[in-house]
Structures are given as C-alpha cells and as structure tokens.
Design a protein around this motif. Structure first.
Motif, PDB file in Angstrom:
ATOM      1  N   ASN A 295       1.553   1.152  -6.938  1.00  0.00           N
ATOM      2  CA  ASN A 295       0.586  -0.059  -6.852  1.00  0.00           C
ATOM      3  C   ASN A 295      -0.958   0.775  -6.730  1.00  0.00           C
ATOM      4  O   ASN A 295      -1.847  -0.007  -6.968  1.00  0.00           O
TER       5      ASN A 295
ATOM      6  N   SER B 143      -9.788   2.840  -7.247  1.00  0.00           N
ATOM      7  CA  SER B 143     -10.592   2.795  -8.383  1.00  0.00           C
ATOM      8  C   SER B 143     -10.361   4.011  -9.058  1.00  0.00           C
ATOM      9  O   SER B 143     -10.640   3.886 -10.386  1.00  0.00           O
TER      10      SER B 143
ATOM     11  N   GLN C  21      -3.819  -0.407  -9.129  1.00  0.00           N
ATOM     12  CA  GLN C  21      -4.267  -1.542  -8.843  1.00  0.00           C
ATOM     13  C   GLN C  21      -5.369  -1.676  -8.022  1.00  0.00           C
ATOM     14  O   GLN C  21      -6.309  -2.454  -8.022  1.00  0.00           O
ATOM     15  N   TRP C  22      -5.486  -0.775  -6.923  1.00  0.00           N
ATOM     16  CA  TRP C  22      -6.559  -0.740  -5.882  1.00  0.00           C
ATOM     17  C   TRP C  22      -7.258   0.254  -5.911  1.00  0.00           C
ATOM     18  O   TRP C  22      -8.254  -0.050  -5.133  1.00  0.00           O
TER      19      TRP C  22
ATOM     20  N   ASP D 104     -12.227   0.365  -2.502  1.00  0.00           N
ATOM     21  CA  ASP D 104     -10.920   0.245  -2.876  1.00  0.00           C
ATOM     22  C   ASP D 104     -10.179  -0.621  -1.870  1.00  0.00           C
ATOM     23  O   ASP D 104      -9.337  -1.462  -2.088  1.00  0.00           O
TER      24      ASP D 104
ATOM     25  N   THR E 188       0.929  -1.249   0.032  1.00  0.00           N
ATOM     26  CA  THR E 188      -0.128  -0.058  -0.271  1.00  0.00           C
ATOM     27  C   THR E 188       0.973   1.349  -0.177  1.00  0.00           C
ATOM     28  O   THR E 188       0.379   2.308  -0.573  1.00  0.00           O
TER      29      THR E 188
ATOM     30  N   ASN F 220     -10.895  -3.994  -2.713  1.00  0.00           N
ATOM     31  CA  ASN F 220      -9.884  -4.477  -4.047  1.00  0.00           C
ATOM     32  C   ASN F 220      -8.427  -4.704  -3.411  1.00  0.00           C
ATOM     33  O   ASN F 220      -7.968  -5.881  -3.880  1.00  0.00           O
ATOM     34  N   LEU F 221      -7.933  -3.894  -2.440  1.00  0.00           N
ATOM     35  CA  LEU F 221      -6.676  -4.302  -1.688  1.00  0.00           C
ATOM     36  C   LEU F 221      -6.594  -5.655  -1.005  1.00  0.00           C
ATOM     37  O   LEU F 221      -5.911  -6.380  -1.250  1.00  0.00           O
TER      38      LEU F 221
ATOM     39  N   THR G  36      -8.524  -8.388  -1.953  1.00  0.00           N
ATOM     40  CA  THR G  36      -8.808  -9.495  -3.137  1.00  0.00           C
ATOM     41  C   THR G  36      -7.391  -9.588  -3.574  1.00  0.00           C
ATOM     42  O   THR G  36      -6.920 -10.705  -3.830  1.00  0.00           O
ATOM     43  N   ILE G  37      -6.546  -8.259  -3.822  1.00  0.00           N
ATOM     44  CA  ILE G  37      -5.440  -8.653  -4.445  1.00  0.00           C
ATOM     45  C   ILE G  37      -4.323  -9.191  -3.611  1.00  0.00           C
ATOM     46  O   ILE G  37      -3.703 -10.184  -3.917  1.00  0.00           O
TER      47      ILE G  37
END
Length: 136
Positions: free
Chosen positions: A30, A36, A33-34, A124, A25, A127-128, A130-131
């Motif tokens: 990055n 939006s 990627q997370w 967001d 983070t 998303n973090l 999930t990644i």
C-alpha cells in the motif's frame, strides 16, 4: 563518542479504527498509495525486506515485526552503510486513532532539507488519513 540526532514528531488523527489503520499501513504493497516518494515497491523473495523505487534511489525497506502495540517502525537502506529509521505508531483514540511519525535528522543533513523531509512526512500522513477515512 555519543551521537544524538535531532528529531521531529508529526501526527494525524484518523477517524478509522486503529487496527484497520495498522493493517493498511503495515502492508507495504500500500506504500505507493500514501507515501509520496514511493514510486513502486516489491517484496524480496528471500527475506522480509522489500525494495522500494523512489525518484532518488532504490532502497531496501523493512517494517517492524507485526505486533499488537501499533509499532510500525520503518528501516530503509538507500545505500551501503546508510540506514534510516522512521519511528511510527498507531495509537487507538476512541473509535479512531492517532498516527505518529518521528523522523531523525541524519548527520550532515542541512536543517532546510530536514524541514522538507518533515513536511513530506506530514503530507504522507495526510494522504493516509484521506485514503482511510474515504473507505468508511
């Protein structure tokens, strides 16, 4: 005159070590990627800031100085004289962690818009999660 901004704290539990979540983070490369609304981000050569392209504007962004406390506060300047702070923390929780994000309702921002911003922030964080859980 004292100014008090309304705020909302959202969170997500991530089954990934706190230090790994923090490092991912903290690395602003990055963000696309997370985050939006982040279309791209580029480090400024002459400062500790980065320039982030969003659908709405180009914004200068700075993240808190690297630390061992899990503090990831982000300050963005989307326009001269406008600074937005999102307070963010990564807190260890056993083998995983909790990620907390506090957003502040800017003066003049309608409640409906602030609710949309908070919902986007929750997406967001999801998303973090999930990644990072997908990497393990």
């Amino acid at each position: 005159m004292t100014v008090y901004l309304s705020s909302k704290t959202i969170s997500v539990s991530i089954k990934c070590p706190a230090h790994e979540v923090y490092e991912f983070t903290y690395n602003m490369e990055n963000f696309p990627q997370w985050v939006s609304f982040c279309q791209s981000i580029q480090k400024c050569e002459d400062s500790d800031a980065s320039m982030m392209e969003t659908p709405y504007c180009t914004s200068e962004v700075r993240v808190a100085e690297k630390n061992t406390l899990g503090v990831l506060d982000h300050h963005s300047i989307p326009a001269p004289g406008v600074e937005i702070c999102d307070a963010m923390r990564v807190i260890p929780n056993g083998d995983g962690c909790e990620v907390l994000l506090t957003g502040f309702q800017m003066p003049g921002m309608p409640d409906e818009k602030f609710s949309q911003v908070v919902a986007a922030g929750q997406q967001d964080l999801n998303n973090l999660k999930t990644i990072l859980e997908g990497r393990n």
